[in-house]
Every structure is written in structure tokens, then in C-alpha cells.
Design an enzyme around this catalytic site. Structure first.
Site, PDB file in Angstrom:
ATOM      1  N   HIS A   1      -4.204  -6.705  -2.262  1.00  0.00           N
ATOM      2  CA  HIS A   1      -5.375  -6.623  -3.152  1.00  0.00           C
ATOM      3  C   HIS A   1      -5.016  -7.175  -4.522  1.00  0.00           C
ATOM      4  O   HIS A   1      -3.855  -7.487  -4.812  1.00  0.00           O
ATOM      5  CB  HIS A   1      -5.873  -5.175  -3.245  1.00  0.00           C
ATOM      6  CG  HIS A   1      -5.011  -4.276  -4.087  1.00  0.00           C
ATOM      7  ND1 HIS A   1      -5.512  -3.297  -4.889  1.00  0.00           N
ATOM      8  CD2 HIS A   1      -3.669  -4.220  -4.255  1.00  0.00           C
ATOM      9  CE1 HIS A   1      -4.537  -2.667  -5.509  1.00  0.00           C
ATOM     10  NE2 HIS A   1      -3.398  -3.201  -5.139  1.00  0.00           N
TER      11      HIS A   1
ATOM     12  N   HIS B   1      -1.245  -8.778  -4.590  1.00  0.00           N
ATOM     13  CA  HIS B   1       0.037  -8.196  -4.137  1.00  0.00           C
ATOM     14  C   HIS B   1      -0.274  -7.221  -3.004  1.00  0.00           C
ATOM     15  O   HIS B   1      -1.432  -6.928  -2.722  1.00  0.00           O
ATOM     16  CB  HIS B   1       0.741  -7.490  -5.305  1.00  0.00           C
ATOM     17  CG  HIS B   1      -0.075  -6.382  -5.883  1.00  0.00           C
ATOM     18  ND1 HIS B   1      -1.032  -6.589  -6.878  1.00  0.00           N
ATOM     19  CD2 HIS B   1      -0.140  -5.063  -5.597  1.00  0.00           C
ATOM     20  CE1 HIS B   1      -1.613  -5.451  -7.169  1.00  0.00           C
ATOM     21  NE2 HIS B   1      -1.098  -4.518  -6.402  1.00  0.00           N
TER      22      HIS B   1
ATOM     23  N   HIS C   1       0.677  -3.626  -0.448  1.00  0.00           N
ATOM     24  CA  HIS C   1       1.203  -2.266  -0.351  1.00  0.00           C
ATOM     25  C   HIS C   1       1.271  -1.852   1.107  1.00  0.00           C
ATOM     26  O   HIS C   1       0.497  -2.326   1.934  1.00  0.00           O
ATOM     27  CB  HIS C   1       0.274  -1.264  -1.071  1.00  0.00           C
ATOM     28  CG  HIS C   1       0.132  -1.487  -2.532  1.00  0.00           C
ATOM     29  ND1 HIS C   1       1.148  -1.269  -3.428  1.00  0.00           N
ATOM     30  CD2 HIS C   1      -0.919  -1.940  -3.260  1.00  0.00           C
ATOM     31  CE1 HIS C   1       0.719  -1.561  -4.641  1.00  0.00           C
ATOM     32  NE2 HIS C   1      -0.523  -1.976  -4.567  1.00  0.00           N
TER      33      HIS C   1
ATOM     34  N   ASP D   1      -6.174  -2.477   7.836  1.00  0.00           N
ATOM     35  CA  ASP D   1      -4.788  -2.869   8.139  1.00  0.00           C
ATOM     36  C   ASP D   1      -4.651  -4.389   8.248  1.00  0.00           C
ATOM     37  O   ASP D   1      -5.421  -5.047   8.941  1.00  0.00           O
ATOM     38  CB  ASP D   1      -4.321  -2.201   9.440  1.00  0.00           C
ATOM     39  CG  ASP D   1      -2.828  -2.401   9.659  1.00  0.00           C
ATOM     40  OD1 ASP D   1      -2.426  -2.658  10.801  1.00  0.00           O
ATOM     41  OD2 ASP D   1      -2.071  -2.350   8.656  1.00  0.00           O
TER      42      ASP D   1
ATOM     43  N   GLU E   1       0.156   5.042  -2.654  1.00  0.00           N
ATOM     44  CA  GLU E   1       0.062   3.581  -2.779  1.00  0.00           C
ATOM     45  C   GLU E   1       1.471   2.988  -2.876  1.00  0.00           C
ATOM     46  O   GLU E   1       1.751   1.935  -2.349  1.00  0.00           O
ATOM     47  CB  GLU E   1      -0.751   3.198  -4.023  1.00  0.00           C
ATOM     48  CG  GLU E   1      -0.874   1.706  -4.207  1.00  0.00           C
ATOM     49  CD  GLU E   1      -1.374   1.323  -5.588  1.00  0.00           C
ATOM     50  OE1 GLU E   1      -0.761   1.776  -6.582  1.00  0.00           O
ATOM     51  OE2 GLU E   1      -2.352   0.583  -5.668  1.00  0.00           O
TER      52      GLU E   1
END
Ligand SMILES: Nc1nc2c(c(=O)[nH]1)N=C([C@H](O)[C@H](O)COP(=O)(O)OP(=O)(O)OP(=O)(O)O)CN2
Ligand SMILES: [Zn+2]
Length: 144
Positions: free
Chosen positions: A19, A44, A46, A84, A130
Site C-alpha cells: 500500500h 511498500h 507488510h 492477500d 502491521e
């Protein structure tokens, strides 16, 4: 069931997504000032760790608050199928006009599960890690 034992049941799922923290309500300069490195143009990623907790009576028939197999299916639909290996801002319509902060991801998951659960009143908490250090909890509450 008055007097029935009340238990909290939590299932964890992990999804990977990328995101960019960027708000269309702000100027380019304001976005850079507010979000810093998280506003970098190409985003980037997560590995989000999500813990969903339901709370309810332990059924004397089944010995369960709800079947974990059912919770697993609901979480698969609400979390894994929707986010996902996705770009949250480009692949998930909800984040078209909503900044993909962890707070908003938690609200998105809560809303999805609330619509899916046969008995949504047992939904107690969505907790998202996160990163190792950043954790958000949402319980469907609103400020008075
Ligand atoms: N209130 C929020 N603030 C921030 C969020 C968020 O979701 N809600 N997200 C971010 C970024 O997505 C970023 O990836 C996480 O920020 P950061 O703390 O820099 O990440 P790390 O924990 O890996 O960094 P450390 O330097 O190790 O602390 C930013 N803000
Ligand atoms: Zn981030």
C-alpha cells in the site's frame, strides 16, 4: 443463555499486501509531510498479522462459542480473498477513497465479518499487527 460460561475465541491469519499512505484530501506536500516515507510513490509492503476474536456462550451441546472451521472460512473470505497478495489501494475498492492505514484495514475487516457472520453480535475484536511494533485494535465502537 443466562449463566452459560462466556468465552473469547481468537483465530489468526497472516496476509501480505502493499500500500501507499496517501490522501486525496491533502496536497502532494501535505501528503509528504503527514505520511513521510510511507507516501513514497511506489508504496511498500507488510505481512499483516490479523487476530479476530469472537465472544459468546460456550454451547452445552457443542462445547463451542463457534466452530473454528466456520470462523476460518469467514476470515478466508473477509481477509485472504480480498487482500492477500494485493495492492490495497489499487485492487480493493474500499480503499479507493479511504487511506489504507491499519485502522482502516481493521474497520474494513470488521465490516466484512459483521456482514458474513450468522450471529454478528459475537464479533468482539479485530487486532492487526502491521509490523512488529505497530498494532491496531478495533471493536466496532464509535466515539460518543
Ligand atoms: N496511525 C497510523 N500511522 C501509520 C500507519 C498506520 O497504519 N496507522 N502506517 C504507517 C506505514 O504504513 C508504515 O509502514 C509503518 O510505519 P513505521 O512505523 O515506519 O514502520 P516500522 O514499524 O517498520 O518502522 P520502525 O522504524 O521500525 O518503527 C505509518 N504510520
Ligand atoms: Zn505501511
Amino acid at each position: 443463555m443466562p449463566g452459560a460460561p462466556l468465552a473469547y475465541l481468537t483465530r489468526k491469519e497472516i496476509f501480505s499486501a502493499c500500500h501507499r499512505l496517501h490522501s486525496d484530501q491533502l496536497s502532494e506536500e501535505e501528503n509528504k509531510a503527514v505520511y513521510g516515507k510511507c507516501n513514497n510513490f511506489h508504496g511498500h509492503g507488510h505481512n499483516y498479522v490479523v487476530e479476530v476474536t469472537v465472544r459468546g456462550p460456550v454451547s452445552s451441546d457443542t462445547g463451542m462459542v463457534m466452530n473454528i472451521a466456520a470462523l476460518k472460512q469467514f476470515m478466508n473470505k473477509a481477509i485472504m480473498e480480498t487482500m492477500d497478495h494485493k495492492n490495497l489501494d489499487k485492487d480493493v475498492l474500499y480503499f479507493k477513497d479511504v487511506v489504507s492505514t491499519t485502522e482502516n484495514v481493521a474497520i474494513f475487516i470488521w465490516n466484512n465479518l459483521f456482514q458474513m457472520l450468522p450471529n454478528p453480535s459475537i464479533l468482539y475484536e479485530v487486532k492487526i499487527h502491521e509490523t512488529e511494533k505497530n498494532i491496531v485494535i478495533y471493536r466496532g465502537e464509535t466515539c460518543s
